[in-house]
Motif scaffolding. Structure first.
Motif, PDB file in Angstrom:
ATOM      1  N   ALA A 103     -19.747  -2.489  -2.347  1.00  0.00           N
ATOM      2  CA  ALA A 103     -19.028  -1.681  -1.363  1.00  0.00           C
ATOM      3  C   ALA A 103     -19.150  -2.253   0.050  1.00  0.00           C
ATOM      4  O   ALA A 103     -20.175  -2.830   0.418  1.00  0.00           O
ATOM      5  N   SER A 105     -18.357  -0.041   2.567  1.00  0.00           N
ATOM      6  CA  SER A 105     -18.798   1.151   3.280  1.00  0.00           C
ATOM      7  C   SER A 105     -19.152   2.241   2.279  1.00  0.00           C
ATOM      8  O   SER A 105     -18.583   2.302   1.183  1.00  0.00           O
ATOM      9  N   PHE A 216     -18.805   8.277  -1.207  1.00  0.00           N
ATOM     10  CA  PHE A 216     -17.538   7.553  -1.280  1.00  0.00           C
ATOM     11  C   PHE A 216     -17.833   6.069  -1.072  1.00  0.00           C
ATOM     12  O   PHE A 216     -18.498   5.698  -0.099  1.00  0.00           O
ATOM     13  N   ARG A 218     -16.076   2.441  -0.576  1.00  0.00           N
ATOM     14  CA  ARG A 218     -14.847   1.703  -0.320  1.00  0.00           C
ATOM     15  C   ARG A 218     -15.102   0.216  -0.512  1.00  0.00           C
ATOM     16  O   ARG A 218     -16.119  -0.313  -0.061  1.00  0.00           O
ATOM     17  N   HIS A 219     -14.149  -0.465  -1.159  1.00  0.00           N
ATOM     18  CA  HIS A 219     -14.310  -1.880  -1.475  1.00  0.00           C
ATOM     19  C   HIS A 219     -13.327  -2.738  -0.698  1.00  0.00           C
ATOM     20  O   HIS A 219     -12.432  -2.236  -0.015  1.00  0.00           O
ATOM     21  N   GLY A 222      -9.638  -2.269  -0.433  1.00  0.00           N
ATOM     22  CA  GLY A 222      -9.163  -1.016   0.121  1.00  0.00           C
ATOM     23  C   GLY A 222      -9.300   0.178  -0.802  1.00  0.00           C
ATOM     24  O   GLY A 222      -9.084   1.323  -0.383  1.00  0.00           O
ATOM     25  N   SER A 223      -9.655  -0.042  -2.045  1.00  0.00           N
ATOM     26  CA  SER A 223      -9.804   1.060  -2.994  1.00  0.00           C
ATOM     27  C   SER A 223     -11.085   1.836  -2.714  1.00  0.00           C
ATOM     28  O   SER A 223     -12.074   1.280  -2.243  1.00  0.00           O
ATOM     29  N   THR A 224     -11.039   3.128  -3.009  1.00  0.00           N
ATOM     30  CA  THR A 224     -12.194   3.993  -2.806  1.00  0.00           C
ATOM     31  C   THR A 224     -12.439   4.818  -4.059  1.00  0.00           C
ATOM     32  O   THR A 224     -11.500   5.355  -4.649  1.00  0.00           O
ATOM     33  N   SER A 240      -6.996   8.550  -7.677  1.00  0.00           N
ATOM     34  CA  SER A 240      -6.797   8.545  -6.226  1.00  0.00           C
ATOM     35  C   SER A 240      -6.569   9.936  -5.648  1.00  0.00           C
ATOM     36  O   SER A 240      -7.076  10.251  -4.562  1.00  0.00           O
ATOM     37  N   GLN A 247     -12.304  13.544  -0.185  1.00  0.00           N
ATOM     38  CA  GLN A 247     -12.440  12.997   1.171  1.00  0.00           C
ATOM     39  C   GLN A 247     -12.057  14.016   2.230  1.00  0.00           C
ATOM     40  O   GLN A 247     -12.673  14.074   3.307  1.00  0.00           O
TER      41      GLN A 247
END
Length: 280
Positions: A103, A105, A216, A218-219, A222-224, A240, A247
């Motif tokens: 990740a 973030s 959460f 995030r990679h 851009g996918s989370t 999603s 989120q």
């Protein structure tokens, strides 16, 4: 596909490989465990546990062994791989561990317990022991959890945000010294450029994530994805629309939380409430 050709016959599992190399290096040099104790200063039983796979030890002892055997930085590299190995964790968490390591973030909400990346060894030990672990397995899981925390100090460390319910900070450890150390550790972690801590006071009342620990991840593409955990089980959420709904809840809770500076003051006030141990 042809089968893998065995070259050394040594284990490919990081923790076991680390223990094998320690044992082989010592026997090749002709040292006994007692001789290592005399030369390096750590107890012989500590070296024995490391060679038996019951313990990984710490970076200081591994660096000393590297220097003793002239293998710098081989042992330290194997130690780092063993500490970061997801196979040390229970099966249900291995997928999460792989995603965590990749990740860029991590946004987290804690309803009951500190995230593993924020835990001191003392906190991790009491928390895991309360869940039923003991003996060798407890030691291994504590070391693995502490090894995970190095993720936040790496050169390419992800951004990490954690919203801590006040209940997390009011649920103390039995050892006052260990609990003081944990709170002080939070203050140190909050000073890192990639770490942001918020406290959600009791006065906030009910909110959208009242009883659910959520992360959460995030990679780079851009996918989370989200990891949702209760006291009994964890679930990976990848759809999603579901992630987006979670989120939104998280953003609402973050809006209610104290700012990072206010949160730091809150934790400092908690530290002042802990009685100091009487001097000897």
């Amino acid at each position: 596909m042809p089968s893998r050709r065995v070259i050394t016959g040594r284990s490919q599992e990081p923790r076991r490989r680390f223990a094998e190399e320690l044992r082989l290096l010592r026997t090749d040099k002709g040292d006994s465990l007692r001789q290592l104790e005399a030369v390096l200063g750590w107890n012989a039983s500590t070296f024995g546990k490391m060679e038996g796979g019951q313990s990984l030890g710490g970076p200081e002892i591994v660096e000393a062994l590297d220097q003793h055997y002239g293998t710098t930085p081989m042992l330290l590299t194997l130690w780092e791989l063993a500490m970061a190995d997801p196979s040390q964790f229970k099966e249900q968490y291995r997928r999460y561990m792989a995603l965590e390591a990749e990740a860029v973030s991590l946004w987290h909400y804690a309803s009951a317990n500190l995230h593993g990346l924020l835990q001191t060894p003392g906190y991790a030990r009491e928390f895991l022991a309360a869940g039923g672990l003991d003996g060798v397995e407890l030691t291994a899981q504590v070391e693995a959890r502490v090894g995970r925390s190095q993720l936040l100090g790496a050169g390419d460390a992800p951004r990490f945000r954690s919203i801590l319910s006040e209940s997390v900070l009011r649920t103390t450890l039995r050892d006052r010294g260990e609990w003081r150390g944990q709170l002080e550790h939070l203050l140190v972690m909050g000073e890192r450029r990639n770490v942001t801590l918020h406290v959600l006071p009791f006065s906030t009342g009910l909110h959208a994530l009242s009883n659910t620990d959520t992360v959460f991840l995030r990679h780079r593409d851009g996918s989370t994805v989200a990891w949702v955990e209760t006291g009994y089980a964890g679930e990976l959420v990848q759809e999603s629309a579901e992630v987006e709904r979670l989120q939104l809840r998280y953003d609402l809770v973050r809006d209610l939380a104290l700012s990072p500076d206010e949160s730091c003051l809150f934790i400092r006030r908690l530290l002042e409430e802990i009685p100091c141990e009487p001097s000897a």
